[in-house]
Design a protein around this motif. Sequence first.
Motif, PDB file in Angstrom:
ATOM      1  N   ALA A  64       0.690  -1.108  -0.049  1.00  0.00           N
ATOM      2  CA  ALA A  64       0.016   0.053  -0.027  1.00  0.00           C
ATOM      3  C   ALA A  64       0.913   1.187  -0.048  1.00  0.00           C
ATOM      4  N   SER A  65       1.937   1.227   0.738  1.00  0.00           N
ATOM      5  CA  SER A  65       2.704   2.258   0.812  1.00  0.00           C
ATOM      6  C   SER A  65       3.440   2.506  -0.528  1.00  0.00           C
ATOM      7  N   LEU A  66       3.789   1.765  -1.259  1.00  0.00           N
ATOM      8  CA  LEU A  66       4.371   1.964  -2.404  1.00  0.00           C
ATOM      9  C   LEU A  66       3.549   2.240  -3.377  1.00  0.00           C
ATOM     10  N   LEU A  67       2.267   1.867  -3.562  1.00  0.00           N
ATOM     11  CA  LEU A  67       1.352   2.253  -4.285  1.00  0.00           C
ATOM     12  C   LEU A  67       1.094   3.819  -4.151  1.00  0.00           C
ATOM     13  N   HIS A  68       0.846   4.168  -2.840  1.00  0.00           N
ATOM     14  CA  HIS A  68       1.071   5.565  -2.675  1.00  0.00           C
ATOM     15  C   HIS A  68       2.245   6.503  -3.077  1.00  0.00           C
ATOM     16  N   ASP A  69       3.373   5.980  -2.837  1.00  0.00           N
ATOM     17  CA  ASP A  69       4.635   6.257  -3.125  1.00  0.00           C
ATOM     18  C   ASP A  69       4.886   6.488  -4.527  1.00  0.00           C
ATOM     19  N   ASP A  70       4.304   5.706  -5.468  1.00  0.00           N
ATOM     20  CA  ASP A  70       4.643   5.897  -6.670  1.00  0.00           C
ATOM     21  C   ASP A  70       3.724   6.816  -7.266  1.00  0.00           C
ATOM     22  N   ILE A  72       3.152   9.623  -5.380  1.00  0.00           N
ATOM     23  CA  ILE A  72       4.013  10.717  -5.119  1.00  0.00           C
ATOM     24  C   ILE A  72       5.015  11.162  -5.790  1.00  0.00           C
ATOM     25  N   ASP A  73       5.866   9.975  -6.153  1.00  0.00           N
ATOM     26  CA  ASP A  73       7.005  10.043  -7.017  1.00  0.00           C
ATOM     27  C   ASP A  73       6.867  10.207  -8.506  1.00  0.00           C
ATOM     28  N   GLU A  74       5.586  10.173  -8.797  1.00  0.00           N
ATOM     29  CA  GLU A  74       5.116  10.002 -10.297  1.00  0.00           C
ATOM     30  C   GLU A  74       6.199   8.815 -10.927  1.00  0.00           C
ATOM     31  N   THR A  77       7.426   2.826 -13.104  1.00  0.00           N
ATOM     32  CA  THR A  77       7.695   1.607 -12.928  1.00  0.00           C
ATOM     33  C   THR A  77       7.919   0.959 -11.490  1.00  0.00           C
ATOM     34  N   ARG A  78       7.383  -0.268 -11.168  1.00  0.00           N
ATOM     35  CA  ARG A  78       7.784  -0.605  -9.941  1.00  0.00           C
ATOM     36  C   ARG A  78       8.145  -2.134 -10.137  1.00  0.00           C
ATOM     37  N   ARG A  79       9.383  -2.493  -9.376  1.00  0.00           N
ATOM     38  CA  ARG A  79       9.902  -3.681  -9.268  1.00  0.00           C
ATOM     39  C   ARG A  79       9.982  -4.331 -10.742  1.00  0.00           C
ATOM     40  N   GLY A 129       7.779   9.697   7.782  1.00  0.00           N
ATOM     41  CA  GLY A 129       9.107   9.546   6.745  1.00  0.00           C
ATOM     42  C   GLY A 129       8.868   9.937   5.456  1.00  0.00           C
ATOM     43  N   GLU A 130       7.866   9.323   4.870  1.00  0.00           N
ATOM     44  CA  GLU A 130       7.610   9.986   3.432  1.00  0.00           C
ATOM     45  C   GLU A 130       7.277  11.179   3.092  1.00  0.00           C
ATOM     46  N   MET A 131       6.728  11.920   4.326  1.00  0.00           N
ATOM     47  CA  MET A 131       6.579  13.377   4.154  1.00  0.00           C
ATOM     48  C   MET A 131       7.790  14.173   4.374  1.00  0.00           C
ATOM     49  N   LYS A 153      12.488   6.520   9.470  1.00  0.00           N
ATOM     50  CA  LYS A 153      11.307   6.387   9.445  1.00  0.00           C
ATOM     51  C   LYS A 153      10.480   5.970   8.201  1.00  0.00           C
ATOM     52  N   LYS A 154      11.068   6.250   7.008  1.00  0.00           N
ATOM     53  CA  LYS A 154      10.313   5.785   5.857  1.00  0.00           C
ATOM     54  C   LYS A 154      10.759   4.417   5.630  1.00  0.00           C
ATOM     55  N   THR A 155      11.740   3.703   5.905  1.00  0.00           N
ATOM     56  CA  THR A 155      12.101   2.343   5.537  1.00  0.00           C
ATOM     57  C   THR A 155      12.271   1.554   6.945  1.00  0.00           C
ATOM     58  N   GLY A 205      15.167  -2.091 -12.615  1.00  0.00           N
ATOM     59  CA  GLY A 205      13.622  -2.079 -13.083  1.00  0.00           C
ATOM     60  C   GLY A 205      13.166  -0.777 -12.830  1.00  0.00           C
ATOM     61  N   LYS A 206      13.907   0.351 -12.978  1.00  0.00           N
ATOM     62  CA  LYS A 206      13.566   1.693 -13.034  1.00  0.00           C
ATOM     63  C   LYS A 206      14.821   2.473 -13.531  1.00  0.00           C
ATOM     64  N   PRO A 207      14.669   3.744 -13.926  1.00  0.00           N
ATOM     65  CA  PRO A 207      15.857   4.753 -14.582  1.00  0.00           C
ATOM     66  C   PRO A 207      16.885   4.742 -13.289  1.00  0.00           C
ATOM     67  N   GLY A 215      15.723  14.872  -6.700  1.00  0.00           N
ATOM     68  CA  GLY A 215      16.122  15.787  -5.591  1.00  0.00           C
ATOM     69  C   GLY A 215      16.495  15.082  -4.354  1.00  0.00           C
ATOM     70  N   LYS A 216      16.774  13.662  -4.466  1.00  0.00           N
ATOM     71  CA  LYS A 216      16.977  12.971  -3.132  1.00  0.00           C
ATOM     72  C   LYS A 216      18.639  12.991  -3.053  1.00  0.00           C
ATOM     73  N   VAL A 217      18.902  13.759  -1.924  1.00  0.00           N
ATOM     74  CA  VAL A 217      20.375  13.750  -1.684  1.00  0.00           C
ATOM     75  C   VAL A 217      20.760  12.550  -0.699  1.00  0.00           C
TER      76      VAL A 217
HETATM   77  C1  FPP Z   1       9.664   4.106  -1.078  1.00  0.00           C
HETATM   78  O1  FPP Z   1      10.636   4.936  -0.813  1.00  0.00           O
HETATM   79  C2  FPP Z   1       8.534   4.259  -0.025  1.00  0.00           C
HETATM   80  C3  FPP Z   1       8.285   4.062   1.246  1.00  0.00           C
HETATM   81  C4  FPP Z   1       9.323   2.974   1.690  1.00  0.00           C
HETATM   82  C5  FPP Z   1       7.250   4.572   2.176  1.00  0.00           C
HETATM   83  C6  FPP Z   1       6.165   5.116   1.799  1.00  0.00           C
HETATM   84  C7  FPP Z   1       5.194   5.393   2.676  1.00  0.00           C
HETATM   85  C8  FPP Z   1       4.013   6.078   2.433  1.00  0.00           C
HETATM   86  C9  FPP Z   1       3.697   6.634   1.230  1.00  0.00           C
HETATM   87  C10 FPP Z   1       3.076   6.207   3.550  1.00  0.00           C
HETATM   88  C11 FPP Z   1       1.581   5.835   3.409  1.00  0.00           C
HETATM   89  C12 FPP Z   1       1.479   4.469   4.011  1.00  0.00           C
HETATM   90  C13 FPP Z   1       0.465   3.616   3.911  1.00  0.00           C
HETATM   91  C14 FPP Z   1       0.387   2.438   4.424  1.00  0.00           C
HETATM   92  C15 FPP Z   1      -0.730   3.868   3.040  1.00  0.00           C
HETATM   93  P1  FPP Z   1      11.330   5.485  -2.228  1.00  0.00           P
HETATM   94  O2  FPP Z   1      10.437   6.291  -3.150  1.00  0.00           O
HETATM   95  O3  FPP Z   1      12.461   6.040  -1.740  1.00  0.00           O
HETATM   96  O4  FPP Z   1      11.790   4.055  -3.134  1.00  0.00           O
HETATM   97  P2  FPP Z   1      11.359   3.635  -4.442  1.00  0.00           P
HETATM   98  O5  FPP Z   1      12.393   3.804  -5.313  1.00  0.00           O
HETATM   99  O6  FPP Z   1      11.118   1.990  -4.224  1.00  0.00           O
HETATM  100  O7  FPP Z   1      10.143   4.158  -4.969  1.00  0.00           O
END
Ligand code: FPP
Length: 300
Positions: A64-70, A72-74, A77-79, A129-131, A153-155, A205-207, A215-217
């Motif tokens: 679920a967190s990755l579905l939301h993260d994708d 947020i990160d636009e 690809t995922r895995r 952590g995501e925020m 927090k995030k991971t 599996g991603k660029p 913007g991630k330092v």
């Molecule tokens: C991947 O980071 C993102 C996470 C490990 C956490 C994301 C958390 C949320 C969106 C909070 C919401 C939580 C729920 C349960 C709905 P990344 O972008 O650095 O890694 P990536 O390269 O795999 O995308």
Amino acid sequence: MEELQKVKEQIKKFIIEVDDKKSLELLDLLATGKMLRSKLILKIAGISEESIKLCAVVEMIHAASLLHDDVIDEADTRRGKPSINALFDNKTSIMFGDILYSKAFTQLSQMDKEIAYTVSNAVTLLSIGEMADVDLTQNFNTSYDKYFDMIYKKTASLIEASAKAAAIMAGLDKDKYALYGKNLGLAFQMIDDILDITQDSKTLGKPAMLDFVEGKVTIPYLLLHDRLEKEDKEKLKALYKKPLNEEESSWVKNQIESTKALEDSIIKAKNLGQEAIAAVEDEDNESLVLIMSAMINREF
Ligand code: FPP
Ligand code: MG
């Protein structure tokens, strides 16, 4: 690992219970990852109906967190597969994330109170952590403390909670396992940040080198920035959050190598891995050492 198959079946059973055809179709489109959290839980708590359910809950929260993260990160690809937001749209990705996430919490509410508290509390940390991660991409971050707090927090928080909850389930020393999980999680994220630079897009599996463009330092860039002379510092900052051409990305890569920022990032990750092992030294569980070394030596 046959038991990981059991976890996948349990997730499917949970989604069958929500009684929604579209959710089942979407579940089939999700690429399964390494299932690190499940491996950890099963090696600590052993294989039982209860531990398989805990794995399913944690994997659903993670998915679920990755579905939301994708969203947020636009990310497209995922895995190595197209992400749900790319295949459908942002709305589908968010809503399916909500279904996975809320069903996981329904199941969690049926579990031992301390386990439920441990896992649900980690999800708040995950979200904070995501925020923080998004906030840190506004400007070139040079603070190690902010980076560490964010990756914890995030991971690391959900990995820490997985190990702790499994220890509670098995009646083991929860603090030791929590510390193992925390350090493993921190090392995991650092390795992720390193692989973003060292691996090609096919393997990832991603660029490749996407973090800096987004913007991630991350840790290699933090060390690099510290070590560059004023002029090159400016050059690095000028490339921040820009799509890099061939010449620019090789300049960054070469600098990361020649300043030993890469080498030292790997050392930092390995040290955290060692700290993880040290936390459970007396626990006589060789698998925890293997999980750690496989994680450190992975290629994607
Ligand atoms: C991947 O980071 C993102 C996470 C490990 C956490 C994301 C958390 C949320 C969106 C909070 C919401 C939580 C729920 C349960 C709905 P990344 O972008 O650095 O890694 P990536 O390269 O795999 O995308
Ligand atoms: Mg992302």
